[in-house]
Structures are given as structure tokens and as C-alpha cells.
Write a protein that holds these residues in place. Structure first.
Motif, mmCIF file in Angstrom:
data_model
loop_
_atom_site.group_PDB
_atom_site.id
_atom_site.type_symbol
_atom_site.label_atom_id
_atom_site.label_comp_id
_atom_site.label_asym_id
_atom_site.label_seq_id
_atom_site.Cartn_x
_atom_site.Cartn_y
_atom_site.Cartn_z
ATOM 1 N N LEU A 1 0.836 -1.199 0.000
ATOM 2 C CA LEU A 1 0.000 0.000 0.000
ATOM 3 C C LEU A 1 0.873 1.254 0.000
ATOM 4 O O LEU A 1 0.590 2.223 -0.718
ATOM 5 C CB LEU A 1 -0.934 -0.005 1.207
ATOM 6 C CG LEU A 1 -1.838 1.229 1.352
ATOM 7 C CD1 LEU A 1 -2.739 1.407 0.132
ATOM 8 C CD2 LEU A 1 -2.664 1.128 2.634
ATOM 9 N N ARG B 1 2.489 1.600 -3.566
ATOM 10 C CA ARG B 1 1.528 2.026 -4.593
ATOM 11 C C ARG B 1 1.014 3.431 -4.306
ATOM 12 O O ARG B 1 0.720 4.189 -5.238
ATOM 13 C CB ARG B 1 0.398 1.004 -4.694
ATOM 14 C CG ARG B 1 0.905 -0.324 -5.221
ATOM 15 C CD ARG B 1 -0.158 -1.338 -5.565
ATOM 16 N NE ARG B 1 0.481 -2.391 -6.343
ATOM 17 C CZ ARG B 1 0.798 -3.599 -5.883
ATOM 18 N NH1 ARG B 1 0.471 -3.930 -4.640
ATOM 19 N NH2 ARG B 1 1.410 -4.478 -6.651
ATOM 20 N N SER B 2 0.919 3.800 -3.038
ATOM 21 C CA SER B 2 0.557 5.181 -2.708
ATOM 22 C C SER B 2 1.668 6.140 -3.120
ATOM 23 O O SER B 2 1.407 7.291 -3.495
ATOM 24 C CB SER B 2 0.279 5.315 -1.205
ATOM 25 O OG SER B 2 -0.811 4.498 -0.816
ATOM 26 N N GLU C 1 -8.140 0.893 -5.265
ATOM 27 C CA GLU C 1 -8.529 2.263 -5.597
ATOM 28 C C GLU C 1 -9.861 2.630 -4.967
ATOM 29 O O GLU C 1 -10.025 3.727 -4.396
ATOM 30 C CB GLU C 1 -8.630 2.417 -7.121
ATOM 31 C CG GLU C 1 -7.295 2.537 -7.812
ATOM 32 C CD GLU C 1 -7.431 2.865 -9.289
ATOM 33 O OE1 GLU C 1 -6.400 3.149 -9.922
ATOM 34 O OE2 GLU C 1 -8.573 2.838 -9.807
ATOM 35 N N PHE D 1 -9.465 2.809 -0.934
ATOM 36 C CA PHE D 1 -8.625 3.878 -0.390
ATOM 37 C C PHE D 1 -8.843 5.215 -1.090
ATOM 38 O O PHE D 1 -8.202 6.210 -0.737
ATOM 39 C CB PHE D 1 -7.150 3.465 -0.454
ATOM 40 C CG PHE D 1 -6.803 2.349 0.489
ATOM 41 C CD1 PHE D 1 -6.736 2.575 1.851
ATOM 42 C CD2 PHE D 1 -6.578 1.067 0.014
ATOM 43 C CE1 PHE D 1 -6.428 1.543 2.732
ATOM 44 C CE2 PHE D 1 -6.276 0.024 0.884
ATOM 45 C CZ PHE D 1 -6.200 0.264 2.242
ATOM 46 N N GLN E 1 -8.025 6.489 -3.952
ATOM 47 C CA GLN E 1 -6.889 7.129 -4.603
ATOM 48 C C GLN E 1 -6.450 6.249 -5.772
ATOM 49 O O GLN E 1 -6.632 5.026 -5.748
ATOM 50 C CB GLN E 1 -5.724 7.341 -3.643
ATOM 51 C CG GLN E 1 -5.018 6.071 -3.193
ATOM 52 C CD GLN E 1 -3.750 6.365 -2.415
ATOM 53 O OE1 GLN E 1 -3.501 7.475 -1.977
ATOM 54 N NE2 GLN E 1 -2.923 5.349 -2.244
ATOM 55 N N MET F 1 -4.164 4.015 -8.230
ATOM 56 C CA MET F 1 -3.047 3.097 -8.054
ATOM 57 C C MET F 1 -2.276 3.000 -9.375
ATOM 58 O O MET F 1 -2.879 3.021 -10.446
ATOM 59 C CB MET F 1 -3.550 1.704 -7.647
ATOM 60 C CG MET F 1 -4.235 1.670 -6.283
ATOM 61 S SD MET F 1 -3.036 1.824 -4.942
ATOM 62 C CE MET F 1 -4.123 2.292 -3.571
ATOM 63 N N LEU G 1 4.836 10.028 3.306
ATOM 64 C CA LEU G 1 3.549 10.406 2.717
ATOM 65 C C LEU G 1 2.643 11.184 3.655
ATOM 66 O O LEU G 1 1.572 11.632 3.237
ATOM 67 C CB LEU G 1 2.808 9.143 2.253
ATOM 68 C CG LEU G 1 3.517 8.261 1.225
ATOM 69 C CD1 LEU G 1 2.720 6.992 0.983
ATOM 70 C CD2 LEU G 1 3.728 9.017 -0.085
ATOM 71 N N LYS H 1 -1.401 10.111 4.073
ATOM 72 C CA LYS H 1 -1.974 9.739 2.785
ATOM 73 C C LYS H 1 -1.763 8.243 2.564
ATOM 74 O O LYS H 1 -0.633 7.764 2.649
ATOM 75 C CB LYS H 1 -1.311 10.533 1.664
ATOM 76 C CG LYS H 1 -1.691 10.087 0.257
ATOM 77 C CD LYS H 1 -0.785 10.714 -0.797
ATOM 78 C CE LYS H 1 -1.060 10.141 -2.177
ATOM 79 N NZ LYS H 1 -0.139 10.661 -3.200
ATOM 80 N N PRO H 2 -2.790 7.465 2.284
ATOM 81 C CA PRO H 2 -4.226 7.794 2.273
ATOM 82 C C PRO H 2 -4.884 7.551 3.632
ATOM 83 O O PRO H 2 -6.108 7.589 3.735
ATOM 84 C CB PRO H 2 -4.764 6.802 1.237
ATOM 85 C CG PRO H 2 -3.927 5.585 1.440
ATOM 86 C CD PRO H 2 -2.548 6.095 1.778
#
Length: 766
Positions: free
Chosen positions: A164, A167-168, A428, A431, A433, A435, A562, A565-566
Motif C-alpha cells: 500500500l 503504490r501510494s 482504488e 482507499f 486514490q 493506483m 507520505l 496519505k491515504p
């Protein structure tokens, strides 16, 4: 330490295993604690063994094997690698030490950062370490300059957060230890049956009429499998083994946890039939079995009898039979015999056992997966099972045996450089957001990207890539090219000293240790080779108060890089139930995971192919119509060799788990006090004008004209086919060319290396 070659006369297991385990545990710095740990291994409210991925047998008082006991004791040592150790030993000094020396120093005590000016590691605080990583990541030109490596030791929770985070951040670069070992299994099975996992459960071994074992040595690599094989053999199951070397664990086994076996010194024969094909010849052997079965099937139909094949299953569930059988018909027996190294009579013996069994399991390991044509070989084994409907029923199916304890679980929760669209869609949506959709780097591609200067930061969640990866010098240079390398580890290893321009060592809790977060003891989960998800909760006091869990370390890196996020990463690290709720919301099969984990033994994820739900593009199980390789060593390689080529396979010793070396003995192969040995057929030794005990150097032949050579190996006569030799890794990893990989899998061909053998006058190591 006495160096000797003395053939081992006992069975696998037995008093040899018991005495070795006792010496190892009692010889540790805290024997009482280690004994307590062993009693909690693979138990409810205990921890999952950090060794192999074999399933747990319910109801056993002792649920560990010899090598599991070594892994647990090795991790639970009191010895520490402190800042004082690093002040005493420079990086240059450590680079001259053996892998055994490095790991034997004990547990890393606190975070360390490499000071290039002094050539020493020095202490760094956790906040400063996380901030250093974040600065390097923010300085990257684009997210794909980051490589996120994963070891199969990592828990589902840590691995899920890791993917995660990556990918974030914006990358699918998830090189993984599975890329180096079992990738071919996942590729082949996904192509054939729509799911890259085995279709059997542990209970199926109690109901099989025949078990075909290909390319594995359970006595050393997953000893608990021998309990299942012994029980099956005693129940009358035919066990047919195909393995390049004669391995004691596939011949005879005495259960060291059985009072009867120990008091009567009795043992059980494991294999009813044992065949030693040439390296890479397993596909030809299976093709020969199918060719013989096809002849019998045609003869039976011509006489108006029922055929050998399950035509109802084939008609309802499969596609591609006609093209496959045409390929079988077109394969001459002469090619099958030459390539397999077996006689037609031997192959017919194996086919006879198969034809007479109502329920058949085919199981394999890395002896199958590390060849150029590994995907095609596994497709061929799958073809055989499809022909006779040997899937989806009790006592039958396909069983790849994974090596590391959670390598299968890591892939399930998202450690995949080529994630499916369905997985990314789910992430996606949950979360909220986007990917990344571009495929990322596997292990070989990551090494090449670092060599080329395209990737700048390498973070390893466990593992020892410098020792595990092929082409050791190239891998070392790749790591050295990085602006930053980060190793999340329990013990010192080769990857810490093959460091980037800046390097961090972040010490983590081991599987055996209590994981306290916000005053509450946490547990993690792992998935075994049978798709069972287990809870694992450490019981021992952590080796150092500075250690953090892998989950907390990943969360700390993510929060520093980050922010929130997320989501709030640090909140997840304080309560692993929250991570599992996200897993349940995004991955099918994990619904209500926290409630289901309260069941003793965990829960079964299920297998779509075992339910005849084929998640393939055409909704069917697919036969593969691959021809046999034209030759096992390509003509382009043989043309470059100025001498007689042999084919080398790399393997483990008995005192070894993956790249961790516990000692210098390989008991079942009769090697003591040494590792620099080369196993050769006695006839070939004589034919080459050599003798057992001679010293030789090995050089591999590849198309890039790079010299790859190692020396100081002593010849040991062994029962192995002529033209094939074997030696231990990581000592022989320098011989494996980086781009000698499996077709369709990119797995290094560590079981099929073309080499020249040259006599040395001394034991000089090159």
C-alpha cells in the motif's frame, strides 16, 4: 572443526535429528528459553515457525522439526551486534568475513547508518532514520526509481502495508524472493487452472493412492513433510520420487517425535520408486508417462473398454486437448529417453503406478522451478492431472511446496510487480486514490535497473538479496550503485555490507518475540502452502528495547514519506486488527478475518480450481502444448565452451535455511566441517581423469563473455547422473548469469548452469 566425508548410514530424522537439535538448542546462549519457545511453535496462542511453509498438523504435542528448531534458536540468541561491534569492524573488514561469521554475531541491537567517511556503521535514532529515507524518496525524479524488495518471512500485515505504501508512492516495483524461487509455479498454474497456488490441503495426503514427488529434498528443506509422506507410505500410498540426487529423506525416515521409532530404531521406507532424471529432464519424464498412458488409452478404447483418461472431466472442464495430444504423439521416445536420462522401462513403471491410482497428488519444489523451461514443465505435470481428472477431489491435486514461511501470503496480499486489474480496482475504490497501473520490476529487472542507474533507492523488508540473488558480483555492484539501501533485518548478513552510497540497517522483531504496541500484545498472520491462514504471536522477550516490528517500521517509513496519505499509518501500526480490516475489505477470501482467526488452526482461503471454478480467460482449465526443449543446454552455449560441459545445480546443505548457514555439516550427504564441495558421479570423476578429494575450479559459460569463476571446491563422489554436478549456494551463486532466466517466469536458472570444471593443484579459492 573436523573436515571429513563419511557416508551417512541412518535414516532421515531419527537419533541423528534428535541429537543435532539437542546440541544446537542446548549449545545456545539461552537453552531454557529456546525450549520454551519450541513448545509454542506452530501452536494456538504461539508463533508460526519462521522456517518452511509446510502446513501444521493439529493435535501434535511437538510441532517443529530439526531445522525449525535451529531457525527458532538461531533467532532467539542473546548475542547482539551492538554499536561497539560496528566501531570495531569497518565495512571493508566485514566484507572479508564469511556469511556464517556475519550471522553468527547475533541480533542487530539498534538502528545503524553507514558513514562513508569513516567506513563504519554508527547509531541513528528511529525518527532520523525515517526522515533520511523520506528525504531520499522525495529527491527521486519519479516513483519507479524506488525498489521495494520483500522476503517471504514478512507477515501478511507488514506486506499489505508495504504494498500500500509503495503504490501510494506511485510504483509497482515489488521485487520479491518468490521471483528467485517459485515464480514458475504461479505463472504455470495461473495459465492452466486460473490460480497460482496448489489445489490440495494437508488432509489430502492421508487419502492419496499415489504421490508423485518432483525436484525436492524434504528431509532438509521442509522436514515436516516427511511426517505426511511417512503416514501415507504406511497406509499403502505409492510414493514415486523424481530427483536428480539420491536424498536420504526420500528414501527412509524415522520420526524423532515417535517413541516407537526411537526406541525400536525402526524407520519407514518413503519412496516405493525412486528415479534420478537428468537436470531439467523432468518434463521429458512426464511427457513419457503421458505418451505411455495415451498408448494404453487408445488400446483400451480399441477393445471397447473404458479408457485411461477421464473424458467426462475433460469435456466439461478443459480446453486444448487435441493440440496437446498431437504434441505428445509428435514427441519421439528417443528424445524423451535422451532428455530425461531414464529408460523407457523406468518411465513405464511410473506410468503404471499412476494408471493404477484413483487419487494422485503431484508435488514439486525448486528442483523444478529453476530451469529455462520450468513453466512448461509445470504445465506438463498439470496436463497429466487434467487428463485423468486428478483435481478437485479428496486425495488428488497439485501441490507446489513453498520454501519460506509466508512467501505465498505475501503474494496473496499484494506483493506482486504485475498486480491484476481486479486487485488495483479494489484498492482504488477502498482507499479512494489512484493506483499505478504500469507493471513494475521483478528481482532480476530490479537488479538490472540498479546496475543501469535507473533505480536509486532499494528497501528490503527482510531477506538477504546480496547472497540470494544470482550473479553475485553484478548484484553487489547494483546495490553499491544506489543512493540509499535500507535493510530491515534481525541479523547481520551479506546485504548489509554490499551497501549503497548511504545505507541503513533497521533492526526488527523476530517471529518468536512479543510484539507490544501501545501496551497491547499484537499477533500477525501467515499463509502456508495449503492456503491456510494462521495467527502467529511471539512469546519471548525482545532481544533489545530498540527493536521495532516490521509492521511498525513500514508504517514509520510511510508516515515520514507520505504523511497521512491515504490514512494514518501510525494508527494502523498500533492495532493490527485495523490492518486486517483493510485486508478483509479489499481481498476476496478474507472476509471477517479477525473473527475467523479465533478458530484454532486458522482458516482456509479456498482454491477456485479445486471447486472447478476456472479463473482463466476462457473459463476452462487449459492444456499446454509445449514441445520439449530442443536440448537442455542451448547450442549457443555449447558452441562457446572450449571443453566438456557439465550442468550444475545449486542447493542447500542440511545445516542451512535459505542463505542462513547454521553450521558446516551436511549430515545426510555425508559432508562434515566444510561447504566447498562439488558432488559428482563416480564414473564421470574417473572419466575426467580426476579422483574424489581433488580440488577444482568452476567457470560458467554464458553469452555475454563475462568471466564467472569460483574455486577451491573438493570433489565428492555421489549418486547423481553423469554430466550433472551439484554444489551449495550462496558459494556458487557467482556462476549464475543474471539474465539466464526461465521462459515466462524470469526466475534465475540456478538448477541448470553450464560449467567447465578445471583441476587445481591446491585448495586456492578464486
Amino acid at each position: 572443526m573436523s573436515k571429513k566425508i563419511k557416508p551417512y548410514q541412518g535414516a532421515a530424522g531419527g537419533w541423528g535429528a534428535l541429537s543435532s537439535t539437542t546440541r544446537f538448542v542446548l549449545g545456545s546462549k539461552q537453552p531454557a528459553a529456546n525450549v520454551r519457545n519450541l513448545l509454542r511453535a506452530n501452536k494456538v496462542k504461539g508463533f508460526d515457525c519462521p522456517g518452511c511453509a509446510w502446513g501444521d498438523e493439529p493435535g501434535k504435542h511437538f510441532s517443529f522439526c530439526e531445522n525449525g528448531a535451529k531457525a527458532i534458536s538461531w533467532e532467539a540468541t542473546k548475542k547482539q551486534v551492538t554499536p561497539a561491534f560496528f566501531a570495531q569492524h569497518s565495512l571493508s573488514d566485514l566484507q572479508r568475513q564469511s556469511d556464517y561469521f556475519l550471522e553468527y554475531q547475533g541480533r542487530i541491537e539498534q538502528p545503524m547508518v553507514l558513514n562513508r567517511d569513516t567506513d563504519h556503521y554508527q547509531p541513528i535514532t528511529w525518527p532520523d532514520a525515517f526522515a533520511l529515507i523520506a528525504r531520499h524518496l522525495h529527491a527521486l525524479e519519479h516513483p519507479n526509481q524506488l525498489e521495494l524488495y520483500t522476503s517471504g518471512r514478512a507477515s501478511n500485515e507488514a506486506a499489505y502495508l508495504y504494498q500500500l505504501f509503495g503504490r501510494s508512492f506511485g510504483t509497482n516495483n515489488f521485487p520479491d524472493c518468490s521471483n528467485l524461487c517459485h515464480e514458475a509455479s504461479g505463472v504455470a498454474l495461473t495459465q492452466a487452472i486460473g490460480v497460482g497456488k496448489g489445489t490440495v490441503t494437508l488432509k489430502d495426503f492421508d487419502h492419496a493412492d499415489a504421490i508423485f514427488v518432483f525436484g525436492q529434498n524434504p528431509g532438509t528443506n521442509h522436514p515436516r513433510m516427511l511426517h505426511s509422506l511417512r503416514n501415507a507410505a504406511r497406509n499403502g500410498t505409492a510414493i514415486v520420487s523424481f530427483n536428480n540426487l539420491k536424498e536420504r529423506g526420500l528414501e527412509r525416515f524415522a520420526d524423532p517425535q515417535s517413541p516407537i521409532d526411537m526406541l525400536t530404531t525402526s524407520d519407514s521406507r518413503i519412496s516405493s520408486h525412486y528415479f534420478c532424471p537428468r537436470l531439467g529432464g523432468d518434463m521429458a519424464a512426464v511427457r513419457g508417462m503421458v505418451k505411455q498412458l495415451l498408448a494404453w488409452d487408445k488400446a483400451a478404447l480399441a477393445e471397447g473398454k473404458a479408457g485411461i483418461f477421464d473424458r467426462d472431466f475433460i469435456a466439461e472442464h478443459t480446453q486444448g486437448l487435441t493440440a496437446y495430444l498431437a504434441q505428445v504423439d509428435a514427441t519421439p521416445w528417443q528424445q524423451i529417453i535422451a532428455q530425461s536420462g531414464l529408460t523407457q522401462a523406468q518411465i513405464t513403471q511410473a506410468a503404471t503406478v499412476y494408471a493404477g491410482a484413483k487419487r494422485v497428488i503431484i508435488t514439486w519444489a525448486m528442483g523444478i522451478t529453476q530451469h529455462t523451461h520450468s513453466v512448461a514443465t509445470i504445465r506438463e505435470m498439470t496436463n497429466l492431472q487434467l487428463l485423468c481428472g486428478q483435481l478437485g477431489k479428496t486425495g488428488a491435486g497439485l501441490c507446489p511446496v513453498r520454501g519460506h514461511s509466508n512467501v505465498q501470503g505475501n503474494r496473496t496480499v499484494g506483493i506482486n510487480e504485475q498486480p491484476s486489474a481486479a486487485f488495483l480496482d479494489s484498492m482504488e475504490q477502498h482507499f479512494n486514490q489512484p493506483m499505478p497501473r504500469q507493471h513494475g520490476h521483478n528481482a532480476v529487472a530490479a537488479i538490472q535497473a540498479m546496475l543501469d542507474g535507473q533505480s536509486k533507492v532499494f528497501i528490503a523488508l527482510g531477506g538477504n538479496i546480496a547472497a540470494a540473488a544470482p550473479d553475485t558480483q553484478a548484484t553487489a555492484q547494483a546495490l553499491a550503485n544506489c543512493d540509499l539501501t535500507v535493510q530491515i533485518s534481525t541479523k547481520l548478513n551479506r546485504s548489509h555490507i554490499m551497501a549503497g552510497k548511504t545505507a541503513l540497517i533497521l533492526p526488527c522483531l523476530g517471529r518468536t518475540e512479543r510484539d507490544m504496541q501501545d501496551g497491547v500484545s499484537q499477533f500477525i498472520t501467515v499463509e502456508d502452502s495449503f492456503s491456510m491462514v494462521h495467527a502467529s504471536e511471539g512469546v519471548a522477550k525482545p532481544n533489545s528495547p530498540h527493536l521495532r516490528s516490521e509492521t511498525a517500521i513500514v508504517a514509520g517509513i510511510a508516515q515520514a514519506t507520505l504523511g497521512s496519505k491515504p490514512l494514518n499509518w501510525l494508527a494502523l501500526a498500533q492495532d493490527y486488527n485495523l490492518i486486517r480490516e483493510h485486508i478483509a475489505a479489499t481481498l476476496p477470501g478474507f472476509e471477517n478475518i479477525n473473527e475467523r482467526l479465533t478458530q484454532p488452526g486458522g482458516f482456509y482461503l479456498g482454491n477456485s480450481a479445486a471447486r472447478y471454478q476456472w479463473q482463466t480467460a476462457n473459463g476452462k482449465a487449459n492444456f499446454g502444448a509445449d514441445p520439449l526443449p530442443s536440448q537442455l543446454i542451448p547450442e549457443a552455449i555449447t558452441a562457446k565452451a572450449a571443453g566438456v560441459l557439465s550442468t550444475l545445480q545449486t542447493l542447500r546443505s542440511h545445516d542451512q535455511y535459505n542463505t542462513t548457514i547454521y553450521g558446516m555439516d551436511d549430515r545426510y550427504r555425508g559432508v562434515y566441517g566444510q561447504r566447498m564441495v562439488l558432488f559428482m558421479n563416480p564414473i564421470e570423476i574417473k572419466r575426467r581423469g580426476l579422483k574424489a578429494g581433488d580440488w577444482v575450479e568452476l567457470s560458467s559459460i554464458w553469452l555475454d563473455n563475462v568471466e564467472r569463476k569460483v574455486g577451491g571446491f573438493k570433489i565428492v563422489a555421489y549418486d547423481i547422473p553423469p554430466g550433472n554436478v551439484a554444489a551449495y549456494y550462496p558459494e556458487t551463486n557467482p556462476l549464475v548469469p543474471l539474465h539466464s532466466v526461465g521462459e515466462g517466469s524470469d526466475t534465475p536458472t540456478s538448477k541448470s548452469i553450464a560449467i567447465l570444471i578445471t583441476k587445481q593443484t591446491t585448495a586456492r579459492i578464486i
